[in-house]
Scaffold this motif. Structure first.
Motif, PDB file in Angstrom:
ATOM      1  N   ASP B  65       0.791  -1.243   0.000  1.00 14.09           N
ATOM      2  CA  ASP B  65       0.000   0.000   0.000  1.00 14.09           C
ATOM      3  C   ASP B  65       0.825   1.296   0.000  1.00 14.09           C
ATOM      4  O   ASP B  65       0.420   2.276  -0.599  1.00 14.09           O
ATOM      5  CB  ASP B  65      -0.997   0.028   1.186  1.00 14.09           C
ATOM      6  N   HIS B  66       2.000   1.302   0.602  1.00 13.19           N
ATOM      7  CA  HIS B  66       2.645   2.594   0.795  1.00 13.19           C
ATOM      8  C   HIS B  66       3.188   3.215  -0.500  1.00 13.19           C
ATOM      9  O   HIS B  66       2.963   4.385  -0.765  1.00 13.19           O
ATOM     10  CB  HIS B  66       3.778   2.480   1.830  1.00 13.19           C
ATOM     11  N   TYR B  67       3.925   2.425  -1.259  1.00 12.77           N
ATOM     12  CA  TYR B  67       4.552   2.973  -2.469  1.00 12.77           C
ATOM     13  C   TYR B  67       4.043   2.310  -3.745  1.00 12.77           C
ATOM     14  O   TYR B  67       4.767   2.193  -4.714  1.00 12.77           O
ATOM     15  CB  TYR B  67       6.075   2.827  -2.380  1.00 12.77           C
ATOM     16  N   SER B 124       2.277   2.026  12.510  1.00  9.97           N
ATOM     17  CA  SER B 124       1.845   2.633  13.773  1.00  9.97           C
ATOM     18  C   SER B 124       0.335   2.803  13.883  1.00  9.97           C
ATOM     19  O   SER B 124      -0.203   2.810  14.981  1.00  9.97           O
ATOM     20  CB  SER B 124       2.542   3.966  13.973  1.00  9.97           C
ATOM     21  N   HIS B 125      -0.371   2.922  12.774  1.00  9.87           N
ATOM     22  CA  HIS B 125      -1.817   3.141  12.854  1.00  9.87           C
ATOM     23  C   HIS B 125      -2.624   1.853  12.975  1.00  9.87           C
ATOM     24  O   HIS B 125      -3.852   1.856  12.821  1.00  9.87           O
ATOM     25  CB  HIS B 125      -2.288   4.029  11.705  1.00  9.87           C
ATOM     26  N   THR B 126      -1.942   0.772  13.273  1.00  8.95           N
ATOM     27  CA  THR B 126      -2.610  -0.496  13.578  1.00  8.95           C
ATOM     28  C   THR B 126      -3.600  -0.324  14.731  1.00  8.95           C
ATOM     29  O   THR B 126      -4.567  -1.087  14.843  1.00  8.95           O
ATOM     30  CB  THR B 126      -1.544  -1.566  13.911  1.00  8.95           C
ATOM     31  N   SER B 299      -6.508   8.458   2.940  1.00  7.95           N
ATOM     32  CA  SER B 299      -5.751   7.823   4.022  1.00  7.95           C
ATOM     33  C   SER B 299      -6.605   6.907   4.888  1.00  7.95           C
ATOM     34  O   SER B 299      -7.829   6.899   4.814  1.00  7.95           O
ATOM     35  CB  SER B 299      -5.045   8.845   4.926  1.00  7.95           C
ATOM     36  N   CYS B 300      -5.910   6.162   5.757  1.00  8.98           N
ATOM     37  CA  CYS B 300      -6.603   5.248   6.660  1.00  8.98           C
ATOM     38  C   CYS B 300      -7.399   6.017   7.707  1.00  8.98           C
ATOM     39  O   CYS B 300      -8.282   5.472   8.359  1.00  8.98           O
ATOM     40  CB  CYS B 300      -5.598   4.326   7.345  1.00  8.98           C
ATOM     41  N   THR B 301      -7.113   7.301   7.862  1.00 11.02           N
ATOM     42  CA  THR B 301      -7.833   8.117   8.839  1.00 11.02           C
ATOM     43  C   THR B 301      -9.212   8.518   8.315  1.00 11.02           C
ATOM     44  O   THR B 301     -10.209   8.439   9.032  1.00 11.02           O
ATOM     45  CB  THR B 301      -7.036   9.403   9.155  1.00 11.02           C
ATOM     46  N   THR B 360      -3.980   4.127  -2.264  1.00 10.50           N
ATOM     47  CA  THR B 360      -2.562   4.023  -1.944  1.00 10.50           C
ATOM     48  C   THR B 360      -2.314   4.948  -0.758  1.00 10.50           C
ATOM     49  O   THR B 360      -3.098   5.849  -0.507  1.00 10.50           O
ATOM     50  CB  THR B 360      -1.678   4.463  -3.132  1.00 10.50           C
ATOM     51  N   CYS B 361      -1.244   4.692  -0.024  1.00 16.67           N
ATOM     52  CA  CYS B 361      -0.859   5.639   1.024  1.00 16.67           C
ATOM     53  C   CYS B 361      -0.351   6.919   0.383  1.00 16.67           C
ATOM     54  O   CYS B 361      -0.691   8.024   0.800  1.00 16.67           O
ATOM     55  CB  CYS B 361       0.221   5.036   1.896  1.00 16.67           C
ATOM     56  N   GLY B 362       0.487   6.745  -0.622  1.00 18.04           N
ATOM     57  CA  GLY B 362       0.913   7.845  -1.479  1.00 18.04           C
ATOM     58  C   GLY B 362       1.313   9.107  -0.765  1.00 18.04           C
ATOM     59  O   GLY B 362       2.312   9.173  -0.039  1.00 18.04           O
ATOM     60  N   ALA B 363       0.520  10.158  -0.977  1.00 14.78           N
ATOM     61  CA  ALA B 363       0.894  11.489  -0.485  1.00 14.78           C
ATOM     62  C   ALA B 363       0.828  11.598   1.027  1.00 14.78           C
ATOM     63  O   ALA B 363       1.470  12.460   1.613  1.00 14.78           O
ATOM     64  CB  ALA B 363      -0.008  12.537  -1.116  1.00 14.78           C
ATOM     65  N   CYS B 364       0.071  10.735   1.688  1.00 15.17           N
ATOM     66  CA  CYS B 364      -0.089  10.817   3.135  1.00 15.17           C
ATOM     67  C   CYS B 364       1.254  10.814   3.837  1.00 15.17           C
ATOM     68  O   CYS B 364       1.444  11.512   4.825  1.00 15.17           O
ATOM     69  CB  CYS B 364      -0.955   9.669   3.640  1.00 15.17           C
ATOM     70  N   LEU B 365       2.203  10.042   3.324  1.00 12.08           N
ATOM     71  CA  LEU B 365       3.530  10.004   3.947  1.00 12.08           C
ATOM     72  C   LEU B 365       4.579  10.658   3.064  1.00 12.08           C
ATOM     73  O   LEU B 365       5.775  10.403   3.204  1.00 12.08           O
ATOM     74  CB  LEU B 365       3.931   8.571   4.316  1.00 12.08           C
ATOM     75  N   THR B 382      -5.456  13.465   6.636  1.00 10.88           N
ATOM     76  CA  THR B 382      -4.562  12.440   7.163  1.00 10.88           C
ATOM     77  C   THR B 382      -4.317  12.660   8.659  1.00 10.88           C
ATOM     78  O   THR B 382      -5.025  13.444   9.300  1.00 10.88           O
ATOM     79  CB  THR B 382      -3.233  12.471   6.385  1.00 10.88           C
ATOM     80  N   ASN B 383      -3.312  12.007   9.217  1.00  9.14           N
ATOM     81  CA  ASN B 383      -3.160  12.017  10.674  1.00  9.14           C
ATOM     82  C   ASN B 383      -1.868  12.650  11.183  1.00  9.14           C
ATOM     83  O   ASN B 383      -1.680  12.763  12.385  1.00  9.14           O
ATOM     84  CB  ASN B 383      -3.281  10.585  11.204  1.00  9.14           C
ATOM     85  N   ARG B 384      -0.969  13.032  10.285  1.00  8.69           N
ATOM     86  CA  ARG B 384       0.301  13.597  10.756  1.00  8.69           C
ATOM     87  C   ARG B 384       0.648  14.860   9.987  1.00  8.69           C
ATOM     88  O   ARG B 384       0.543  14.888   8.764  1.00  8.69           O
ATOM     89  CB  ARG B 384       1.449  12.582  10.599  1.00  8.69           C
TER      90      ARG B 384
HETATM   91  S1  SF4 Z   1      -1.134   6.937   7.950  1.00  7.60           S
HETATM   92 FE1  SF4 Z   1      -0.923   7.278   5.771  1.00  7.60          FE
HETATM   93  S2  SF4 Z   1       0.934   6.138   5.245  1.00  7.60           S
HETATM   94 FE2  SF4 Z   1       0.251   5.353   7.227  1.00  7.60          FE
HETATM   95  S3  SF4 Z   1      -1.070   3.575   6.744  1.00  7.60           S
HETATM   96 FE3  SF4 Z   1      -2.391   5.397   6.920  1.00  7.60          FE
HETATM   97  S4  SF4 Z   1      -2.592   6.133   4.834  1.00  7.60           S
HETATM   98 FE4  SF4 Z   1      -0.818   4.777   4.873  1.00  7.60          FE
END
Ligand code: SF4
Lengths: 158, 420
Positions: B65-67, B124-126, B299-301, B360-365, B382-384
């Motif tokens: 998912d990340h890249y 970490s977002h587990t 994002s997952c958020t 995709t996680c993409g831009a979130c990180l 997103t969360n950060r």
């Molecule tokens: S915080 Fe962003 S990079 Fe991390 S799992 Fe969620 S969407 Fe992906």
């Protein structure tokens, strides 16, 4: 030995930015440690150096790349007022020693310090001071002494 | 008189009773999740360690998912290495791009997350699965590898903090605002080494999606996990979806079990924004005067169908994305993407001038698909909002809920949707 001082809330994106997460190799990661916020770190850091920081060191992502990058850079211990918990676990599980102690205001970058992990003592040779800290729980000390979680489990199995 | 965390960890340690805060216990984990960033190092550690046949393959979940789609050769090599490991170890729970999405959304949608379970993930977002009443927490690759090999992991049982949010939420206030408000109050280390539990009428009334947003950001206050006692909404969601059996775990509810109790009045929480560079740096959206270059919804958020619906409702014609703003919309999973197409939401976004792409996680990180240039500002679901999180170290990220992001995309500056 030199001290590298940092403030509060040093996050894992600062320790190792996400764009360098395409390898897990400690030495390769070390080249990019703190590259966004403190580019001189990776250039000047030497085997045996120590990081002294404020609270919540290592907050943010679970990337083990962060403690690995510090291990790869030759950092032998991180001393912080407090640690983010995933970073804390990761460091211990890969054998990077951590000390939780509120000494960031007492220690300067040019100070020479000595650590006595068993007794829970940081000696500041330059300032002729000593600071005590609470040693890690026994189980975590064992993990560190074994060289990390994997070596610990292996030792248990045999 | 234990908390949910103490009960789940005690149960999984085989004690037959709750564990106590401070104890170090070895627990059976139900699932171990790794992604394309953390998975390869985890398998490398595993190979250096475990005999091949020891892998607890039914517990392992692997998500690209990340890249992905791969942004460059290095990330392509990484994804390939992960795919190769997944094949070598016959990992059935393997999610390729196009058949999954962001790891946490997949873990929830595909029935891995459930009440009473102990789930670890090398991300970490587990902690997100706490929204379903699980004890779930982020770990590193070495720990993931150890759990793959042994099916167990050590835990220090955390103390628990209780958060009670009572009352009715104001218009356009979502789960995101509740958690940003709490982090603004207690700070980014306010829950360090602690578990969080959430209660109150406002939490009970939230959709599961909004509860996931809250649990997702538990880590932004330093918490080990953030748990919401499961109710009918969770059980209904899990019907026909959950893998295997599960049994909900509840706290006994004695005040003295909690390290601290925080109480909030939902009516006093406005649409809230976290300014750079820490999530505790919160302010009401209406108090900010900040122009933006990019608006990010995903994002997952906050990349679920409920989030997209909120944004689409605001972006209806004749409203459009402001001329000076790029809006990027990334559904959290392929299922969410398909649902959004079926509901016509994607059409609304495209008609409004937004860019939409697959999960995709993409831009979130700051990985790809929306990286920020020097000096640029992004309002993001997103969360950060750490330094350089979404790109250049001199770019800025403002965290907000999907309604604020959509409203800001329309006006070109951070906007409380109530002002539209
Ligand atoms: S915080 Fe962003 S990079 Fe991390 S799992 Fe969620 S969407 Fe992906």
């Amino acid at each position: 030995m030199r001290i590298w001082k940092f403030g509060d809330n040093v996050d894992t994106d600062q320790i190792i930015p996400a764009e360098f997460l395409t390898t897990g190799d400690a030495k390769a990661l070390a080249v990019h440690a703190f590259s966004k916020v403190r580019p001189e770190f990776a250039v000047a850091v030497q085997e045996g150096d120590i990081i002294v920081a404020g609270s919540n060191f290592g907050c943010g992502s679970s990337r083990e790349h962060a403690p690995r990058a510090l291990l790869g850079a030759g950092i032998t211990c991180v001393i912080a007022r407090s640690f983010a918990r995933i970073f804390f676990r990761n460091a211990i599980n890969i054998g990077l020693p951590l000390i939780e102690a509120d000494v960031v205001d007492q220690i300067d970058e040019k100070d020479q310090i000595e650590l006595d992990v068993d007794r829970g003592l940081i000696e500041n040779l330059t300032k002729q001071e000593a600071y005590s800290f609470q040693p890690l729980p026994l189980f975590m000390q064992q993990l560190l002494k074994s060289g990390g979680l994997i070596k610990y489990i292996k030792a248990q199995q045999t | 008189m234990p908390t949910i965390a103490e009960k789940i960890l005690g149960e999984k340690a085989g004690k037959g009773k709750a564990a106590r805060a401070g104890e170090i216990v070895e627990c059976d984990v139900d699932y171990v999740m790794v992604n394309d960033v953390t998975g390869v190092p985890a398998f490398e550690v595993f190979e250096a360690f475990g005999p091949e046949q020891s892998i607890k393959r039914e517990k392992v979940v692997v998500v690209q998912d990340h890249y992905v789609p791969n942004k460059d050769v290095a990330s392509a090599e990484q994804a390939k290495a992960l795919r190769t490991y997944a094949r070598r170890y016959k990992i059935a729970h393997y999610y390729e791009i196009g058949r999954g999405g962001i790891c946490h959304q997949v873990m929830i949608e595909d029935g891995f997350a459930a009440p009473g379970r102990l789930i670890i993930g090398a991300d970490s977002h587990t902690c997100s699965y706490g929204a379903l009443g699980a004890f779930s927490t982020g770990v590193g690759s070495t720990e993931a590898a150890a759990a793959m090999a042994t099916g167990t992991l050590w835990f220090k049982v955390p103390e628990t903090q209780k958060f009670v949010v009572d009352g009715a939420l104001q218009p356009f206030v979502m789960g995101k605002d509740i958690i940003l408000h709490i982090i603004g109050d207690i700070g980014v280390s306010g829950s360090l080494y602690r578990a969080q539990e959430f209660y109150g009428t406002a939490i009970e009334q939230l959709s599961l999606s909004d509860r996931i947003t809250i649990a997702n950001m538990a880590i932004e206050a330093g918490a080990k996990t953030g748990i919401i006692p499961p109710d009918e909404k969770v059980f209904t969601f899990l019907k026909g979806r959950v893998r295997g059996e599960y049994s909900p775990v509840y706290a006994d509810g004695h005040r003295e079990d909690y390290e601290k109790i925080y109480e909030y009045d939902a009516a006093e929480i406005p649409p809230t924004v976290a300014r750079p560079f820490v999530p505790e740096n919160t302010a009401p959206a209406r108090d900010l005067d900040v122009t933006i270059d990019q608006a990010y919804l995903g994002s997952c958020t906050n990349g679920r169908i409920e989030d997209l619906r909120v944004a689409a409702a605001l972006l209806q014609a004749p409203r459009r994305v402001h001329d000076d703003v790029r809006m990027i919309i990334v559904p959290a999973s392929d299922r969410v993407f398909q649902q959004a197409i079926a509901e016509g939401l994607i059409q609304t976004f495209l008609a409004a001038g937004a860019f939409v792409c697959g999960p995709t996680c993409g831009a979130c990180l700051g990985g790809h698909m929306g990286v920020l240039a020097k000096g640029e500002r992004c309002v993001s679901t997103t969360n950060r909002n750490f330094i350089g999180r979404m790109g250049h170290k001199d770019s800025e990220v403002y965290l907000a809920n999907p309604a604020v992001v959509a409203a800001s995309a329309i006006t070109g500056r951070i906007t409380d949707p109530n002002e539209l």
